[in-house]
Scaffold this motif. Sequence first.
Motif, mmCIF file in Angstrom:
data_model
loop_
_atom_site.group_PDB
_atom_site.id
_atom_site.type_symbol
_atom_site.label_atom_id
_atom_site.label_comp_id
_atom_site.label_asym_id
_atom_site.label_seq_id
_atom_site.Cartn_x
_atom_site.Cartn_y
_atom_site.Cartn_z
ATOM 1 N N SER A 76 59.615 -19.845 10.724
ATOM 2 C CA SER A 76 58.410 -20.852 10.471
ATOM 3 C C SER A 76 58.001 -21.752 11.497
ATOM 4 O O SER A 76 58.945 -21.980 12.271
ATOM 5 N N LEU A 77 56.485 -21.883 11.564
ATOM 6 C CA LEU A 77 55.902 -22.768 12.665
ATOM 7 C C LEU A 77 56.205 -24.170 12.192
ATOM 8 O O LEU A 77 55.590 -24.632 11.134
ATOM 9 N N GLN A 78 56.941 -25.012 12.811
ATOM 10 C CA GLN A 78 56.853 -26.564 12.201
ATOM 11 C C GLN A 78 56.469 -27.499 13.330
ATOM 12 O O GLN A 78 56.387 -27.347 14.560
ATOM 13 N N THR A 79 56.128 -28.725 12.726
ATOM 14 C CA THR A 79 55.855 -29.846 13.722
ATOM 15 C C THR A 79 56.783 -30.718 13.677
ATOM 16 O O THR A 79 57.323 -31.227 12.658
ATOM 17 N N VAL A 357 54.967 -7.135 33.321
ATOM 18 C CA VAL A 357 54.789 -8.125 32.024
ATOM 19 C C VAL A 357 53.752 -7.774 31.104
ATOM 20 O O VAL A 357 52.541 -7.272 31.695
ATOM 21 N N ASP A 358 53.879 -7.596 29.800
ATOM 22 C CA ASP A 358 52.996 -7.271 28.778
ATOM 23 C C ASP A 358 52.688 -8.838 28.203
ATOM 24 O O ASP A 358 53.373 -9.268 27.458
ATOM 25 N N ARG A 359 51.483 -9.226 28.382
ATOM 26 C CA ARG A 359 50.929 -10.543 27.814
ATOM 27 C C ARG A 359 49.989 -10.274 26.645
ATOM 28 O O ARG A 359 49.359 -11.176 26.253
ATOM 29 N N GLY A 360 50.242 -8.929 26.228
ATOM 30 C CA GLY A 360 49.098 -8.796 24.998
ATOM 31 C C GLY A 360 47.719 -8.191 25.257
ATOM 32 O O GLY A 360 46.932 -8.502 24.458
ATOM 33 N N PHE A 368 48.461 -13.038 24.054
ATOM 34 C CA PHE A 368 49.627 -13.793 23.112
ATOM 35 C C PHE A 368 49.665 -15.464 23.861
ATOM 36 O O PHE A 368 50.402 -15.549 25.008
ATOM 37 N N VAL A 369 48.865 -16.269 23.412
ATOM 38 C CA VAL A 369 48.744 -17.682 23.741
ATOM 39 C C VAL A 369 49.071 -18.427 22.466
ATOM 40 O O VAL A 369 48.464 -18.218 21.519
ATOM 41 N N GLY A 370 50.018 -19.583 22.726
ATOM 42 C CA GLY A 370 50.254 -20.159 21.475
ATOM 43 C C GLY A 370 51.554 -19.782 20.864
ATOM 44 O O GLY A 370 51.696 -18.462 20.827
ATOM 45 N N LEU A 371 52.258 -20.610 20.473
ATOM 46 C CA LEU A 371 53.495 -20.191 19.622
ATOM 47 C C LEU A 371 53.233 -19.510 18.224
ATOM 48 O O LEU A 371 53.991 -18.611 17.866
ATOM 49 N N GLU A 372 51.887 -19.526 17.976
ATOM 50 C CA GLU A 372 51.706 -18.939 16.667
ATOM 51 C C GLU A 372 51.606 -17.319 17.198
ATOM 52 O O GLU A 372 51.645 -16.567 16.164
ATOM 53 N N SER A 373 51.405 -17.108 18.328
ATOM 54 C CA SER A 373 51.304 -15.317 18.660
ATOM 55 C C SER A 373 52.604 -14.849 18.803
ATOM 56 O O SER A 373 52.666 -13.718 19.239
ATOM 57 N N VAL A 374 53.704 -15.657 18.840
ATOM 58 C CA VAL A 374 55.050 -15.098 18.994
ATOM 59 C C VAL A 374 55.227 -14.300 17.888
ATOM 60 O O VAL A 374 55.704 -12.871 17.941
ATOM 61 N N VAL A 394 52.951 -20.172 26.277
ATOM 62 C CA VAL A 394 52.746 -21.373 25.427
ATOM 63 C C VAL A 394 51.904 -22.382 25.744
ATOM 64 O O VAL A 394 51.118 -22.973 25.028
ATOM 65 N N ALA A 395 51.604 -22.541 26.771
ATOM 66 C CA ALA A 395 50.585 -23.686 27.616
ATOM 67 C C ALA A 395 50.144 -23.156 28.847
ATOM 68 O O ALA A 395 50.655 -22.347 29.637
ATOM 69 N N PRO A 396 48.803 -23.660 29.134
ATOM 70 C CA PRO A 396 48.263 -22.984 30.430
ATOM 71 C C PRO A 396 49.175 -23.664 31.800
ATOM 72 O O PRO A 396 50.021 -24.703 31.776
ATOM 73 N N VAL A 397 49.428 -22.831 32.704
ATOM 74 C CA VAL A 397 50.061 -23.355 33.988
ATOM 75 C C VAL A 397 49.175 -24.201 34.721
ATOM 76 O O VAL A 397 48.414 -23.909 35.002
ATOM 77 N N VAL A 398 50.239 -25.238 35.187
ATOM 78 C CA VAL A 398 49.463 -26.018 36.257
ATOM 79 C C VAL A 398 50.321 -26.135 37.546
ATOM 80 O O VAL A 398 51.570 -25.599 37.464
ATOM 81 N N ASP A 399 50.000 -26.649 38.731
ATOM 82 C CA ASP A 399 50.614 -26.789 39.739
ATOM 83 C C ASP A 399 51.734 -27.766 39.475
ATOM 84 O O ASP A 399 51.519 -28.855 39.201
ATOM 85 N N SER A 400 53.198 -27.056 39.786
ATOM 86 C CA SER A 400 54.348 -27.944 39.326
ATOM 87 C C SER A 400 54.664 -28.930 40.372
ATOM 88 O O SER A 400 55.623 -29.646 40.359
#
Length: 402
Positions: A76-79, A357-360, A368-374, A394-400
Motif C-alpha cells: 500500500s502507498l502510505q504517507t 533502461v525501460d522507463r515506461g 513511470f513517474v511517481g511512487l504510484e506508478s511502481v 520518483v522525482a525530477p532530477v536536478v543538478d546535484s
Amino acid sequence: MYRTVLQRNGRSAFLVLNEYCGRSNTGLGVNVLSRRTIIDLSYSTHFMDFKGSSIPSSMKKLVVTKLSQNFRSAVSLQTVPVPTPGDGDLLVRNRFVGINASDINYSAGRYDPSVKPPFDAGFEGIGEVVGLGLSASAHFTVGDTVAYFSEGAFAEYSVIPAKKVVTMPAAKPEYLTMLLSGATAHIALRRLGDLREGETVLVTAAAGGTGQFAVQFAKKAGCHVVGTCSSDEKAGFLKTIGCDRPINYKSEDLAATLRKEYPQGIDVVYESVGGGIFDLSVNSLANKGRLIVIGFISGYKSASGLQPITGGTLPAKLLKKSASVRGFFLPHFLSDYRESLTEMMKLFAKGQLVCEVDRGDMDPEGRFVGLESVFRAVDHMYAGKNLGKVVVEVAPVVDSKL
C-alpha cells in the motif's frame, strides 16, 4: 568547531562549541582561550537542507502490509513523516528506483519468513543526500549523489547507512541498472560460470534487466552468445549488444532451434525463467556444462513461488554429462560487490557497457513517474513487455552539485 549529538524528542540536535581567540587571565599568569557554548537546534540548516530548500514533514512510501505474491494486494502507498538520519546514516531524496522480479518474492515473505508486515518495499535507489548524521558527515556532504542497494527504496526519502551507499557522478537511471541487475550478471558469470573463450553461452530473458548484462559480459569473455526473447524488437536490441543468435521464442521453436544449431550442447546457461525453460536448459547442456540459476520468474506469482520441473530425472541428466546446476543469490557474494560495481562503472564511462533502461515510454499510461506508478511498472515487467531494466522516476532530477 566541535559537534556533539544530542537527542531531543527523537530528533538530532547539535551542540556546537565555538572557539575564538580572545584571551582571559586566570590570575595564575596563564592565558587561556575563552569559549562560548551554543546549542544549535536548527539541525536542518546544517544537516538537513538541500540548496536552501525545505524538506517536507511528510512523504510517501510503499509498505508491505500483508504477505502475498500479488504485489498490488500486498503493498500500500502510505504517507508518513520524513525520517531523521542517525549518526552513521544518510537521508537520501530518491530520484529513481529500480524494479526487480524479486520485489514479489519480498512482498510474499519468501526471503525471511521471520519478518512480518508491515515492512518497507523496494531494493535499490539513486538520489541526492539531503541530510546526514555526524559520523556520516566525515565522508559525505549534503548534495552528494549516491546509489544504494538496501531495503525500503520505494519511498520519496530513504534513510540509508552510509556504508551501504556508493557515490555516483549523477542521478541517472543508467547507473541504477548496475546495482542489482548488472552486479548479479557480472559476479555470477565470473564466480560460477567459469567462462572460457570459444564456449557457447545461453542467456534466457536476455533483453531484460539482468539478461542484457549477461549477454555483454559473456561476449567480452570471448564466448558465442545465444539469447532468448519475446519479440523481434528485443531480438534487434540483442544484436546491438553483441548477441550472436537472438531467438524469439514466440516465432521460433526454442528447443528445435537449439538442437539443430547447437548439436554439441550449451556450455553455460544463465537462467532466470524457471519451469519449462529450466528443463529445456538442462537438456541442452553440453558435457561439463554449467547452468546458473539466478531466478525463476515464471513461478513467482504462484502460491509456492515455483513452476514444476522434471526434478526426478535431474540427477541422472547431470551425471550423464558431468554437468552442474549452480544457484546464485547476490547477498551471498557481497564481498565481490564493490569491485564488480567499480569495473562496470569504468566500462560504462568508456562507452563499453550498454545499460538499457525501460522507463515506461511504451506503456499505455505513459512513463513511470511517481511512487504510484511502481504498481504499473511491476505489472509491465511481469507481462514481459520491458526492454532493459525497469526504472521508476520518483522525482525530477536536478543538478546535484552545490
